[in-house]
Write an enzyme that holds these catalytic residues in place. Sequence first.
Site, PDB file in Angstrom:
ATOM      1  N   SER A  43       0.813  -1.216   0.000  1.00  0.00           N
ATOM      2  CA  SER A  43       0.000   0.000   0.000  1.00  0.00           C
ATOM      3  C   SER A  43       0.848   1.268   0.000  1.00  0.00           C
ATOM      4  O   SER A  43       0.350   2.351  -0.295  1.00  0.00           O
ATOM      5  CB  SER A  43      -0.943   0.023   1.211  1.00  0.00           C
ATOM      6  OG  SER A  43      -1.853  -1.049   1.164  1.00  0.00           O
TER       7      SER A  43
ATOM      8  N   GLY B 241      -2.933   3.627  -4.266  1.00  0.00           N
ATOM      9  CA  GLY B 241      -3.550   4.389  -5.347  1.00  0.00           C
ATOM     10  C   GLY B 241      -4.876   5.016  -4.999  1.00  0.00           C
ATOM     11  O   GLY B 241      -5.373   4.948  -3.870  1.00  0.00           O
TER      12      GLY B 241
ATOM     13  N   CYS C 166      -9.262  -1.790   3.918  1.00  0.00           N
ATOM     14  CA  CYS C 166      -8.490  -0.666   3.385  1.00  0.00           C
ATOM     15  C   CYS C 166      -8.959  -0.301   1.972  1.00  0.00           C
ATOM     16  O   CYS C 166     -10.042   0.230   1.807  1.00  0.00           O
ATOM     17  CB  CYS C 166      -7.005  -0.974   3.447  1.00  0.00           C
ATOM     18  SG  CYS C 166      -5.961   0.509   3.436  1.00  0.00           S
ATOM     19  N   PHE C 167      -8.180  -0.593   0.947  1.00  0.00           N
ATOM     20  CA  PHE C 167      -8.623  -0.318  -0.424  1.00  0.00           C
ATOM     21  C   PHE C 167      -9.934  -1.051  -0.706  1.00  0.00           C
ATOM     22  O   PHE C 167     -10.816  -0.550  -1.403  1.00  0.00           O
ATOM     23  CB  PHE C 167      -7.537  -0.757  -1.406  1.00  0.00           C
ATOM     24  CG  PHE C 167      -7.585  -0.055  -2.748  1.00  0.00           C
ATOM     25  CD1 PHE C 167      -7.332   1.294  -2.860  1.00  0.00           C
ATOM     26  CD2 PHE C 167      -7.869  -0.766  -3.897  1.00  0.00           C
ATOM     27  CE1 PHE C 167      -7.365   1.939  -4.092  1.00  0.00           C
ATOM     28  CE2 PHE C 167      -7.900  -0.142  -5.137  1.00  0.00           C
ATOM     29  CZ  PHE C 167      -7.647   1.220  -5.228  1.00  0.00           C
TER      30      PHE C 167
ATOM     31  N   GLY D  73      -4.720   7.018   2.428  1.00  0.00           N
ATOM     32  CA  GLY D  73      -4.755   8.447   2.131  1.00  0.00           C
ATOM     33  C   GLY D  73      -6.060   8.874   1.494  1.00  0.00           C
ATOM     34  O   GLY D  73      -6.247  10.053   1.195  1.00  0.00           O
ATOM     35  N   PHE D  74      -6.973   7.912   1.270  1.00  0.00           N
ATOM     36  CA  PHE D  74      -8.291   8.185   0.714  1.00  0.00           C
ATOM     37  C   PHE D  74      -9.343   7.607   1.650  1.00  0.00           C
ATOM     38  O   PHE D  74      -9.048   6.724   2.465  1.00  0.00           O
ATOM     39  CB  PHE D  74      -8.444   7.565  -0.680  1.00  0.00           C
ATOM     40  CG  PHE D  74      -7.542   8.172  -1.725  1.00  0.00           C
ATOM     41  CD1 PHE D  74      -8.015   9.173  -2.570  1.00  0.00           C
ATOM     42  CD2 PHE D  74      -6.230   7.747  -1.865  1.00  0.00           C
ATOM     43  CE1 PHE D  74      -7.193   9.740  -3.529  1.00  0.00           C
ATOM     44  CE2 PHE D  74      -5.394   8.300  -2.817  1.00  0.00           C
ATOM     45  CZ  PHE D  74      -5.875   9.303  -3.659  1.00  0.00           C
TER      46      PHE D  74
ATOM     47  N   HIS E 253      -6.289  -2.132   9.000  1.00  0.00           N
ATOM     48  CA  HIS E 253      -5.628  -3.411   8.734  1.00  0.00           C
ATOM     49  C   HIS E 253      -5.786  -4.348   9.933  1.00  0.00           C
ATOM     50  O   HIS E 253      -4.972  -4.326  10.858  1.00  0.00           O
ATOM     51  CB  HIS E 253      -4.141  -3.185   8.456  1.00  0.00           C
ATOM     52  CG  HIS E 253      -3.858  -2.492   7.164  1.00  0.00           C
ATOM     53  ND1 HIS E 253      -2.916  -2.933   6.263  1.00  0.00           N
ATOM     54  CD2 HIS E 253      -4.398  -1.391   6.605  1.00  0.00           C
ATOM     55  CE1 HIS E 253      -2.878  -2.122   5.204  1.00  0.00           C
ATOM     56  NE2 HIS E 253      -3.779  -1.178   5.408  1.00  0.00           N
TER      57      HIS E 253
ATOM     58  N   GLU F  41      -5.234  -7.482  10.191  1.00  0.00           N
ATOM     59  CA  GLU F  41      -4.197  -8.509  10.348  1.00  0.00           C
ATOM     60  C   GLU F  41      -3.105  -8.031  11.301  1.00  0.00           C
ATOM     61  O   GLU F  41      -2.439  -8.820  11.957  1.00  0.00           O
ATOM     62  CB  GLU F  41      -3.605  -8.897   8.992  1.00  0.00           C
ATOM     63  CG  GLU F  41      -2.494  -8.028   8.476  1.00  0.00           C
ATOM     64  CD  GLU F  41      -2.968  -6.635   8.114  1.00  0.00           C
ATOM     65  OE1 GLU F  41      -2.178  -5.697   8.245  1.00  0.00           O
ATOM     66  OE2 GLU F  41      -4.137  -6.485   7.696  1.00  0.00           O
TER      67      GLU F  41
END
Length: 379
Positions: free
Chosen positions: A54, A237, A263-264, A307-308, A353, A355
């Site tokens: 990431s 991204g 996350c993403f 960051g998003f 996260h 994990e």
Amino acid sequence: MTISTRGAQTPAVLVLEDGRAFRGRAYGAVGETFGEAVFSTGMTGYQETLTDPSYHRQVVVMTAPHVGNTGVNDEDPESGRIWVSGYVVRDPARKPSNWRSQRSLDEELAKQGVVGISGIDTRALTRHLRERGAMRVGIFSGNAIPDEGTLLARVRQAPEMTGADLSAEVATKEAYVVPAIGAKKFTVAAIDLGIKGMTPHRMAERGVEVHVLPATATLEEVYAVNPDGVFFSNGPGDPSTADHPVALMRGVLERKTPLFGICFGNQILGRALGFGTYKLKYGHRGINQPVQDRTTGKVEVTAHNHGFAVDAPLDKVSDTEFGRAEVSHVCLNDQVVEGLQLLDRPAFSVQYHPEAAAGPHDAAYLFDRFTTLMEGQRA
């Protein structure tokens, strides 16, 4: 990026896109690198940070002043390589001291061609990013560094993180299987958008056989493994560019297969449900972020790297194409959405996260929540 041999006394300079500069010494490889400057508030776990996909195309500033004390080993990395594009520390360890250490962090950075800088005021740099926001940055080291005006122009030519489509660059190219530990109970198809090694391990510990699939996997390839559940991983991204993962997730939601994203993957679920995403001013990074699970009222200390964020209402249940959805988790520092769940289908996600390598482990229950969903669907 260009690199050469390292040198602890080699001069280096860090230049931000707004013109501020910090001079220090080379750390790791000598050369130049560009990326987005972000800061991480973790006081430990630097190996896990460096090898987290990431962080692809980001220059990580460590807020903890002393870094490298425990050296580097071959057991703790979260992937097969370092992904950060640059590394910034204040006082690197002169000599690592840990029974598991196999080499120094400086040696590992140089070996993998990661350009870094040490000996700068990381507190001042962090405060600057905290006030001005994450921005493009360059690190330059060597005995013939050009003037800062020339370097600034080069930094401003580097690509921005907004609009960056990066998950396919870090994801596996070939599918692979992480077997269940002990008796196999479930099969999960995990979409690799930048997955960390500990994530399928956490599922394997719960009797899950994990089929890790490339970011480009089709719906047919996902269901070819006969999954009891589908998992969407973390990754780098801008989520606004992730049209293929969004379409893939919508296909999973249509089939009502138990779904878990982190996350993403949380941002992908947000988009699949019709919510927008936006870039945070400086993001959340580190292993000490307070999050409340609104379904239980419990507050967890969690590991973050994003960051998003998802733009979803905190104060109401939303109607979506796939039924009712609500915000399940929220960051107590700034009220950023940290989790989503569907009320009419077996799907949920979190922005952090769970994990949690290298800790904390407050959120490990989320993997149990995923297995519970699969048990319920099977019943």
